[in-house]
Scaffold this motif. Structure first.
Motif, PDB file in Angstrom:
ATOM      1  N   ARG A   1      68.617 119.702  66.008  1.00 41.60           N
ATOM      2  CA  ARG A   1      69.055 120.590  64.919  1.00 41.60           C
ATOM      3  C   ARG A   1      70.372 120.121  64.311  1.00 41.60           C
ATOM      4  N   VAL A   2      70.444 118.816  64.073  1.00 37.77           N
ATOM      5  CA  VAL A   2      71.593 118.236  63.389  1.00 37.77           C
ATOM      6  C   VAL A   2      71.059 117.297  62.315  1.00 37.77           C
ATOM      7  N   THR A   3      71.954 116.666  61.579  1.00 39.07           N
ATOM      8  CA  THR A   3      71.517 115.720  60.556  1.00 39.07           C
ATOM      9  C   THR A   3      71.213 114.363  61.173  1.00 39.07           C
ATOM     10  N   GLN A   4      70.419 113.568  60.460  1.00 39.56           N
ATOM     11  CA  GLN A   4      70.124 112.216  60.920  1.00 39.56           C
ATOM     12  C   GLN A   4      71.411 111.387  61.013  1.00 39.56           C
ATOM     13  N   ALA A   5      72.323 111.619  60.090  1.00 37.66           N
ATOM     14  CA  ALA A   5      73.604 110.895  60.111  1.00 37.66           C
ATOM     15  C   ALA A   5      74.381 111.214  61.379  1.00 37.66           C
ATOM     16  N   ALA A   6      74.314 112.472  61.830  1.00 34.71           N
ATOM     17  CA  ALA A   6      75.023 112.863  63.050  1.00 34.71           C
ATOM     18  C   ALA A   6      74.443 112.143  64.264  1.00 34.71           C
ATOM     19  N   VAL A   7      73.121 112.018  64.308  1.00 34.95           N
ATOM     20  CA  VAL A   7      72.487 111.286  65.406  1.00 34.95           C
ATOM     21  C   VAL A   7      72.933 109.830  65.401  1.00 34.95           C
ATOM     22  N   SER A   8      72.862 109.209  64.237  1.00 30.69           N
ATOM     23  CA  SER A   8      73.270 107.808  64.109  1.00 30.69           C
ATOM     24  C   SER A   8      74.726 107.613  64.527  1.00 30.69           C
ATOM     25  N   HIS A   9      75.591 108.562  64.150  1.00 33.09           N
ATOM     26  CA  HIS A   9      77.015 108.483  64.500  1.00 33.09           C
ATOM     27  C   HIS A   9      77.215 108.571  66.008  1.00 33.09           C
ATOM     28  N   GLN A  10      76.504 109.478  66.673  1.00 33.39           N
ATOM     29  CA  GLN A  10      76.648 109.632  68.121  1.00 33.39           C
ATOM     30  C   GLN A  10      76.196 108.369  68.858  1.00 33.39           C
TER      31      GLN A  10
END
Length: 295
Positions: free
Chosen positions: A31-40
């Motif tokens: 339940r986050v953005t794709q950008a947030a996943v990529s950043h993590q």
């Protein structure tokens, strides 16, 4: 022992990304953005000093470092969840994802699943079918049941059921077959394993005629064509017992050839959780209780 100062959020994101096989699906689960996943993931790779995931046209593929990290991390997160559930007094439902070759799923496994579900209500078993081509980690599976000789690389395999191959066809065609040589006058349906017909003819000592029938990647599709008298099939006999009993298929000759077994498989580096162990014990016990399908 000193423990590295690694962010749990990034570790959890990595586990979900590997299991889901894409940043997009991981973002939906978290339940986050794709950008947030990529950043993590980028943050975790920077802290470890190693590349963990590669983007390919078919999805995310773990590097050697990612493959080594994933099962340990998955096991650790599962262990934390179990302890937290005990602390809060909640009953934990474990999700178990198993990929199964379609022929085995319909011909043997699914009719028996109510027994497993009754014995293990704490396990949410999710079955996905395939045509015997499966990548457990990339597809987010825990285990897979596949057909073959049990020699897949980096995979532990436990034999379940022998599947001797036998000639099956529509009853009206079977009635006109007197000798294996008569098969030369019919369309012989083929699977992607192109050596099956030559091996069957070699087993009975009869020259193999030219095999030019259509090639299909599903035994179920081959069986359907055979039942409609559109060709003659060579199929794993135990998986089509119901169709034979129902009179949809007939076995004109008693000869069989061994082409492989069905195996329960799991990546060799995967730490098995309680759900995986329970399923493995149950299905091996069930297969042992079927002497007609074991050599």
């Amino acid at each position: 022992m000193d423990r590295p100062d690694l962010p749990l959020n990034a570790l959890r994101t990595f586990e979900v990304a590997v299991r889901q096989g894409s940043f997009t699906r991981a973002a939906i689960e978290l339940r986050v953005t794709q950008a947030a996943v990529s950043h993590q993931i980028a943050r975790l790779e920077e802290l470890l000093g190693a590349k963990l995931l590669l983007r390919t046209p078919s999805g995310l593929v773990p590097t050697d470092e990612g493959v080594a990290l994933y099962p340990v991390l998955e096991h650790g997160l599962d262990a934390i969840s179990r302890v937290l559930d005990r602390v809060t007094g909640q009953q934990r439902i474990e999700v178990l994802k198993v990929g199964v070759v379609t022929t085995f799923a319909l011909g043997w496994l699914i009719p028996r699943l109510p027994q497993f579900e009754k014995a293990h209500p704490e396990i949410d078993l999710r079955i996905s079918t395939n045509n015997n081509r499966v990548e457990i980690t990339r597809e987010g599976l825990d285990m897979a049941i596949r057909f073959g000789e049990g020699n897949w690389a980096k995979v532990d395999a436990w034999p379940l059921i022998d599947a001797p191959m036998s000639v099956l066809c529509a009853p009206e065609i079977a009635a006109g077959l007197r000798h294996p040589g008569d098969l030369a006058h019919h369309t012989l349906l083929r699977s992607y394993r192109g050596d099956e017909w030559p091996r069957w003819f070699a087993e009975i000592g009869v020259p193999c005629p030219p095999v030019t029938g259509p090639v299909l990647d599903s035994s179920l599709a081959i069986a359907e064509l055979a039942s409609q008298a559109l060709g003659i099939a060579l199929l794993p006999l135990p998986m089509f017992a119901a169709q034979i009993e129902a009179g949809k298929l007939a076995q004109p000759f008693g000869s069989t050839v061994f082409a492989g077994r069905y195996y329960l498989t799991c990546p060799s580096d995967r730490v098995q959780n309680s759900a995986m162990i329970a399923f493995s014990n149950w299905i091996q016990s069930e297969s042992t209780a079927c002497p007609d399908t074991r050599s």
